[in-house]
Design a protein around this motif. Structure first.
Motif, short mmCIF file in Angstrom:
data_model
loop_
_atom_site.label_atom_id
_atom_site.label_comp_id
_atom_site.label_asym_id
_atom_site.label_seq_id
_atom_site.Cartn_x
_atom_site.Cartn_y
_atom_site.Cartn_z
N ALA A 362 -3.30 38.41 10.71
CA ALA A 362 -3.28 37.56 11.59
C ALA A 362 -2.96 36.30 10.74
N LEU A 363 -3.43 35.82 9.70
CA LEU A 363 -2.86 34.75 8.91
C LEU A 363 -2.48 35.30 7.21
N LYS A 364 -1.82 34.89 7.08
CA LYS A 364 -0.99 35.15 5.64
C LYS A 364 -0.58 34.01 5.02
N GLY A 365 -0.99 33.48 3.79
CA GLY A 365 -0.59 32.60 3.01
C GLY A 365 -0.19 33.45 1.74
N LYS A 366 1.02 33.69 1.39
CA LYS A 366 1.40 34.49 0.25
C LYS A 366 0.54 33.99 -1.20
N ARG A 367 0.81 32.84 -1.53
CA ARG A 367 0.37 31.91 -2.50
C ARG A 367 -1.02 31.51 -2.42
N SER A 368 -1.48 31.14 -1.23
CA SER A 368 -2.91 30.86 -0.87
C SER A 368 -3.22 30.44 0.58
N VAL A 369 -4.58 30.64 0.75
CA VAL A 369 -4.81 30.39 2.20
C VAL A 369 -6.22 29.36 2.04
N GLU A 370 -6.22 28.02 2.65
CA GLU A 370 -7.42 27.27 2.17
C GLU A 370 -7.56 26.59 3.65
N ILE A 371 -8.97 27.15 4.31
CA ILE A 371 -9.31 26.73 5.43
C ILE A 371 -10.43 25.68 5.40
N GLU A 372 -10.58 24.42 5.88
CA GLU A 372 -11.69 23.59 5.83
C GLU A 372 -12.42 23.52 7.15
N GLY A 373 -12.06 24.19 8.47
CA GLY A 373 -12.78 23.94 9.46
C GLY A 373 -12.01 24.70 10.70
N GLY A 374 -12.50 24.58 12.15
CA GLY A 374 -12.07 25.10 13.11
C GLY A 374 -12.84 26.20 13.70
#
Length: 711
Positions: A362-374
């Motif tokens: 569903a969500l892919k960040g190869k180098r990183s995934v950073e989520i602050e809200g939502g």
């Protein structure tokens, strides 16, 4: 006037350019700068901005009334209308002063003033708004001055700078509120507006940076682009230069690509997808993919295929408080199937409502995934919910391959893993505390190659395999974690540290398992159908075993450990562990187990559980039961109470028949078991056991609802 709380996380003052978003060129777009726009006037949005010469800004509507004001320190204030009465000659009386005061008449004004922290404000049709302070007995009128924006008048071309109205960036999780009309995104006179109507596309204020040849709409320059309307005939390609920051404002957009990804970021410095507040947006890809994109990157010609509905070769950030729905139609998962995918860093900020239905990730960040809200709903029918899979050793060593979640509400359903990182996973809090519900039907709920560190938040995991798994270490430093697992509840190949927080293993085969186990705090409950706690298995790489930087999130404690045997340390916290089955161990260590503090309650709820069968009294057996260690169990402090009919070793034992109708222990420690049995083991601060009247005692409630009483 009501004073509103300032948001520390935004590092206000609002009058600083770092606190605004807007447009610009490579050097002055978005949140990075805004040098082409007067930031003071920008805080008023659609209202007219005035200032008083003291650094304070006043936002007036078309009738001249003050809608709100922004003080020099960033505080936003709403005005209050003063309840006033008229004197005999029609002058306005200040209700806060006595009628005998010479200052009780406000300079012969005939309309009630607005008040902003003790200062009275009036409006004059002839001269504009002015303020009058009661301390000024001369009634001299000090006028506010209109602020003139320094926005460029020319329409930019190429990579020249453009500008737009800049609005305060507001975090919805805070108490900082401004009028809703002032946070609407208002395109600047130079910002292109693209409106789709099925096969038709209109562009207002074309800045010569939008190429509409064919069905591919190409964004070629830095700046702001507003996208609206509905179409299944177009797709968006960002092909700017490597220094460009591109802002795509989704302003009520429904776009499904006819033959590829909906949005493909081929080249830029960074791209921002902004779901405009109050809007609903939808993106979808084509069921069949046949495009191969050829382009030049750093002097080298490359071929590429898109792998997601939103596919980016550059850093990608989702922002805004609007709604975005992403649906995957791609049938060939060897070519595509991801929802949102970047080969670099993926970030989600603000509080978007995001829903992604994917076949792979569903969500892919190869180098990183950073989520602050939502408010984030993720569904994957074949893959993972959130994934970062950087495999380059140098990048891993620098901290890439990480997933960091510091806010938001998540509902994640995946066929495989819920959250997976090739380096480390951190769940913490920032402006809010994350709430995560993860269902991994055939995989692991949370899995990392290096470290899982839970510092805050509420995490609920249901997994077909392990609930939380790390090929390195796992740390609990806070939060509330609940796990139901088809295999291990919590499994670390190296070390498990429980320092703080609440952990509830509702059901698992192995409840908690690691090579080295440290319990220094927290409140936990564990139920397993094999071993409750098991110091075994894994890879003896040391209790700090991790590949990669923690990026400031804290180390794992402990030093390198001997690989000759495993062990468990209980040094603090409150822990309840139970197991039921034909061949179980409640506490198992393929080495030693040592208790120097804390509270440890062990139980075999079923009277015939443990070992290979029944038993009575304080007899031991070699098939496990309450405690089973290879090299012994020792206790020098804390509280130990164990209820069952089988054990391999124990410090002290009482041949006491017990039931679930009474509390058992001593005057300073007592517990009511779930089942019945014939032996109670004890140690530490408990010198003997019997039934206990818990009236007047303090209590601790375990996460499964059971209670421990103490004095």
């Amino acid at each position: 006037m009501k004073k509103l709380e300032k948001v520390s996380v935004l590092a206000l003052s609002l009058l600083s350019t770092a606190s605004f978003f807007g447009c610009g060129s490579d050097s002055s777009s978005g949140t990075e700068s805004g040098a082409d726009v007067n930031p003071v006037s920008s805080v008023c949005g659609e209202f007219t901005a005035f200032e008083d010469g003291l650094g304070n800004t006043y936002c007036l509507n078309s009738s001249g009334a003050i809608e709100y004001s922004v003080l020099a320190d960033g505080t936003v204030l709403y005005p209050e209308v003063l309840a006033s009465s008229s004197s005999a000659n029609g002058e306005i009386v200040d209700p806060t002063l006595s009628s005998s005061s010479a200052a009780s008449f406000i300079c012969n004004e005939t309309s009630a003033p607005l008040s902003i922290i003790g200062t009275r404000y009036f409006y004059s049709d002839a001269a504009g708004s002015y303020y009058y302070d009661l301390a000024n007995a001369s009634c001299e009128k000090t006028y506010l001055s209109a602020i003139v924006s320094s926005s460029s008048e020319a329409i930019p071309s190429g990579n020249e700078s453009s500008s737009s109205v800049m609005i305060p960036e507001i975090s919805s999780s805070s108490n900082f509120i401004i009028p809703i009309s002032s946070v609407a995104i208002i395109p600047n006179e130079n910002d292109p507006i693209l409106t789709f109507n099925e096969s038709a596309l209109t562009i207002e204020k074309n800045n010569q940076c939008v190429d509409t040849a064919g069905t591919v709409v190409k964004i070629l320059c830095a700046g702001n682009y507003y996208l609206a309307g509905s179409t299944s005939s177009y797709e968006i390609l960002v092909a700017a230069d490597t220094t460009a920051k591109v802002y795509l404002y989704l302003n009520g957009l429904s776009l499904t690509s006819p033959d590829d990804a909906a949005i493909y970021v081929q080249n830029a410095n960074k791209v921002f997808l902004y779901a405009v507040d109050g809007t609903t947006n939808q993106l979808g890809d084509a069921a069949t993919r046949n495009k191969v994109w050829s382009f030049v990157d750093e002097g080298e010609t490359k071929n590429d295929t898109t792998r997601a509905v939103v596919y980016s070769k550059k850093d990608l950030t989702l922002k805004g408080n609007g709604s975005l729905t992403v649906n995957v139609s791609c049938a060939d998962t060897s070519l595509c199937g991801n929802g949102i995918h970047t080969t670099k860093d993926l970030k989600i900020k603000d509080a978007p409502t995001l829903s992604v239905t994917a076949k792979k990730n569903a969500l892919k960040g190869k180098r990183s995934v950073e989520i602050e809200g939502g408010n984030i709903t993720l569904t994957s029918t074949l893959g993972d919910g959130i994934k970062s899979d950087e495999d380059d050793a140098e990048k891993l060593a620098s901290g890439k391959g990480r997933i960091v979640i510091t806010g938001g509400t998540f509902s994640i359903t995946a066929k495989d893993d819920g959250v997976e990182a090739s380096n480390f996973i951190v769940i913490a809090d920032s402006v809010s505390s994350p709430t995560m519900t993860i269902t991994a039907n055939a995989g692991k709920g949370i899995v990392s190659d290096s470290l899982v560190n839970i510092l805050a938040g509420k995490v609920t995991v249901t997994a077909g395999d392990d609930g939380i798994h790390s090929n390195g270490s796992i740390l609990f430093n806070g939060g509330e974690t609940t796990v139901t697992a088809g295999d291990d509840g919590i499994h670390a190949d190296s070390a498990l540290h429980v320092n703080d927080g609440s952990i509830n293993i509702v059901k698992a085969v192995e409840g908690m398992e690691a090579w080295f186990m440290y319990f220094d705090g927290g409140v936990t409950s564990t139920y397993a159908t094999d071993d409750g706690w098991n110091a075994a298995g894994g890879t003896a790489v040391g209790s700090s075993g991790s590949s990669g930087s923690m990026g400031g999130w804290g180390g794992m404690g402990g030093g390198p450990q001997s690989s000759s045997h495993c062990y468990a340390y209980i040094r603090g916290g409150y822990h309840y562990v139970s197991a039921s089955g034909n061949d179980i161990d409640v506490l198992d260590a393929n080495g030693t187990a040592t208790q120097t503090g804390g509270v440890l309650i062990l139980e075999i709820p079923s009277s015939n559980g443990g070992g290979m069968g029944g038993g009575s009294g304080c007899s031991t057996n070699q098939s496990g039961g309450l405690i089973d260690t290879d090299d012994g169990f020792t206790i020098s402090g804390g509280v130990l109470l164990g209820f069952g009919s089988q054990t391999e070793s124990y410090p002290s034992c009482s041949s006491t028949s017990y039931t679930n109708a009474n509390y058992y222990g001593s005057a300073n420690a007592a517990f009511k078991p779930q089942g019945s049995g014939s032996m109670i083991i004890y140690g530490g601060d408990v010198a003997s056991v019997s039934t206990v009247d818990v009236s007047g005692m303090n209590s601790i409630t375990f996460p499964n609802g059971m209670q421990y009483y103490y004095k």
